[in-house]
Design a protein around this motif. Sequence first.
Motif, PDB file in Angstrom:
ATOM      1  N   GLU A   1      -0.166   4.039  -6.112  1.00  0.00           N
ATOM      2  CA  GLU A   1      -1.207   3.114  -5.656  1.00  0.00           C
ATOM      3  C   GLU A   1      -1.518   2.037  -6.692  1.00  0.00           C
ATOM      4  O   GLU A   1      -1.767   0.877  -6.336  1.00  0.00           O
ATOM      5  N   ASN A   2      -1.525   2.403  -7.971  1.00  0.00           N
ATOM      6  CA  ASN A   2      -1.813   1.408  -9.001  1.00  0.00           C
ATOM      7  C   ASN A   2      -0.764   0.303  -8.991  1.00  0.00           C
ATOM      8  O   ASN A   2      -1.082  -0.883  -9.140  1.00  0.00           O
TER       9      ASN A   2
ATOM     10  N   LEU B   1      -4.243  -4.723   0.699  1.00  0.00           N
ATOM     11  CA  LEU B   1      -3.787  -3.520   0.014  1.00  0.00           C
ATOM     12  C   LEU B   1      -4.380  -2.328   0.768  1.00  0.00           C
ATOM     13  O   LEU B   1      -5.598  -2.127   0.757  1.00  0.00           O
TER      14      LEU B   1
ATOM     15  N   LEU C   1      -5.006   1.572   1.394  1.00  0.00           N
ATOM     16  CA  LEU C   1      -5.091   2.768   0.557  1.00  0.00           C
ATOM     17  C   LEU C   1      -5.715   3.914   1.326  1.00  0.00           C
ATOM     18  O   LEU C   1      -6.438   3.710   2.306  1.00  0.00           O
TER      19      LEU C   1
ATOM     20  N   ALA D   1      -8.558  -5.001  -0.721  1.00  0.00           N
ATOM     21  CA  ALA D   1      -8.269  -3.573  -0.657  1.00  0.00           C
ATOM     22  C   ALA D   1      -9.034  -2.949   0.499  1.00  0.00           C
ATOM     23  O   ALA D   1     -10.258  -3.090   0.597  1.00  0.00           O
TER      24      ALA D   1
ATOM     25  N   SER E   1      -5.937   3.144  -7.670  1.00  0.00           N
ATOM     26  CA  SER E   1      -5.804   1.684  -7.658  1.00  0.00           C
ATOM     27  C   SER E   1      -6.769   0.996  -8.617  1.00  0.00           C
ATOM     28  O   SER E   1      -6.700  -0.227  -8.787  1.00  0.00           O
TER      29      SER E   1
ATOM     30  N   GLY F   1      -1.323  -1.988  -6.179  1.00  0.00           N
ATOM     31  CA  GLY F   1      -2.375  -2.939  -6.529  1.00  0.00           C
ATOM     32  C   GLY F   1      -1.858  -4.080  -7.392  1.00  0.00           C
ATOM     33  O   GLY F   1      -2.231  -5.241  -7.196  1.00  0.00           O
TER      34      GLY F   1
ATOM     35  N   GLY G   1       0.782  -1.218   0.000  1.00  0.00           N
ATOM     36  CA  GLY G   1       0.000   0.000   0.000  1.00  0.00           C
ATOM     37  C   GLY G   1       0.814   1.267   0.000  1.00  0.00           C
ATOM     38  O   GLY G   1       2.028   1.273  -0.236  1.00  0.00           O
TER      39      GLY G   1
END
Length: 560
Positions: A72-73, A92, A94, A119, A103, A76, A46
């Motif tokens: 963030e992507n 994950l 966030l 997430a 994400s 992920g 994260g």
Amino acid sequence: MTHDHDLVLRPTAAQTEAALNPPAGRNGGDLVVETLAGLGATTVFGLPGQHALGMFDALRRSDLRYVGLRVENNAGFAADAYGRITGEAAPLLLSTGPGALMSLAALQEAAAASAPVLAIGSQVPAAGLGGGRHGYLHELRDQQASFRDIVKSVHTVRTQSQIPSAIAAAWQSALTAPHGPVWVEIPQDVLLAETTLPVVTALDATPDEVVPRPELTAVAAQLLANAERPAIIAGGGVVRADASGKLLALAERLNAPVVTTFGGKGAFPWKHPLSLQSWLEDRHTTDFLEDADVLLVVGSGLGELSSNYHTFAPRGRVIQIEADAGKLESNHPALGIHADARLALTALLETVPPRPDRGDAERVRTVLAAVRERIDAQRLTLEQQLLADVRAALPDDAPSFWDMTILAYWAWSAFDARRPNTMHSAQGAGGLGYGFPAALGAAAAEPGRPVLAVSGDGGAMYSLAELATARQYGLDVTWLIVDDGGYGILREYMTDAFGEATGTELARPDFTALAESFGVPAVRTSPDALREDLTKALNTPGPSVVVLPAVLRMFAPTHL
């Protein structure tokens, strides 16, 4: 009479004492990390953010290992790969608004590829929820709505007592076949407030089993036993269900040729006499599958790529085993069996009698020879040699992660993934930037085993920041960047369609110098030196970059 649930609900004296006297200084974030640990998580991915700081503060009081990425992507994508490699739900963490939304592309890939990503995002304070405009930083009118169309399930928390149950329910959802990403969101003030709730201990979030209906497997077994020309398409569901051994046993019992989809690479031995390999974009393969009088499709929805761009038109009876009920018969009429691939194949193995060999291996050899003749006629020796060099350099059990680049498109059809669950790509959703951060997630899952990432220069630009992550955590990832000066596959597509390409040529950095500025060893190689340079990099602990300047061409597929 004593019931099992009586035993579960009756705490010991020590448990009662601990529950009545929880440690001081805990907050809602502690409930999050305690729940994750109680569910069996060991690693979380994260990026911190203002509203999520309660979770991140709690990490320092936890035994969970944190792997922080720079975007963030990319976090992920790393969680996606961790989930694929381990079969566990990958947490994950966030923040709210922009951090959460960054994400989405990664979660779309996880959904398309059935990767279990858990997430957990923060939210504005609870007083700001409800669709109004309260002026909080990062505020979205309806944050859940941005995720609802992508993830398997959405779980909302409004009080601290809801945290363990919400996360456990999300965990169970992520790991129930078909695996997939899930979304949990918790307001900032709920995470930050001190808690007097007891420490969360072990939770039961056992995934539901998707069991085949016996009357359907009985019909399928009868059809397969009486087939003159059976064939099998094995998709990613076989790999995710750890059902490759069952598939091999059934194929050999039936003497049925097997083709693996691009998502199912490694589900069946590449050089087995019954292996049609993965030449799905070839009309010879398509014709063979259309001619099957009984076609068993396991763990595939027969989507665009698996059906030769929807030109595949089976003439025989189709049996489709699929854990995602929405994919059953979505593209072709079939005997649809909603089930986990392993459970369904087990049921078939218990009932299908051996089928005599009717020259099936010879039919496979004929098809593969025709495919080989067509590919060789296109004189694409450089591309085939590069793929062979990558295969020679990569240990059989080492996982590889491929971005959307021409060498990866070749690998879908032509690369021998010698073990199940070792070759992964972004072909589920098709987003750029997957290869390198995903490889970092895989390296975090199994430290000490080399991992290969393959990108083009265009896709590599999405992930350059993660060179810092690779260096910070000392992850054993070798990143092969094939530098052709732009978006190579789009250049081909546009030139073929319009006579020239627009927007595909890219200025780019000196990748070797850039990697070295992060403290990551790098080498500029050539087609002749690739095998040696890649082998050396993969055998050296820690991150490394190998840059190959080369303009590659895609083989011409045949749809008609």
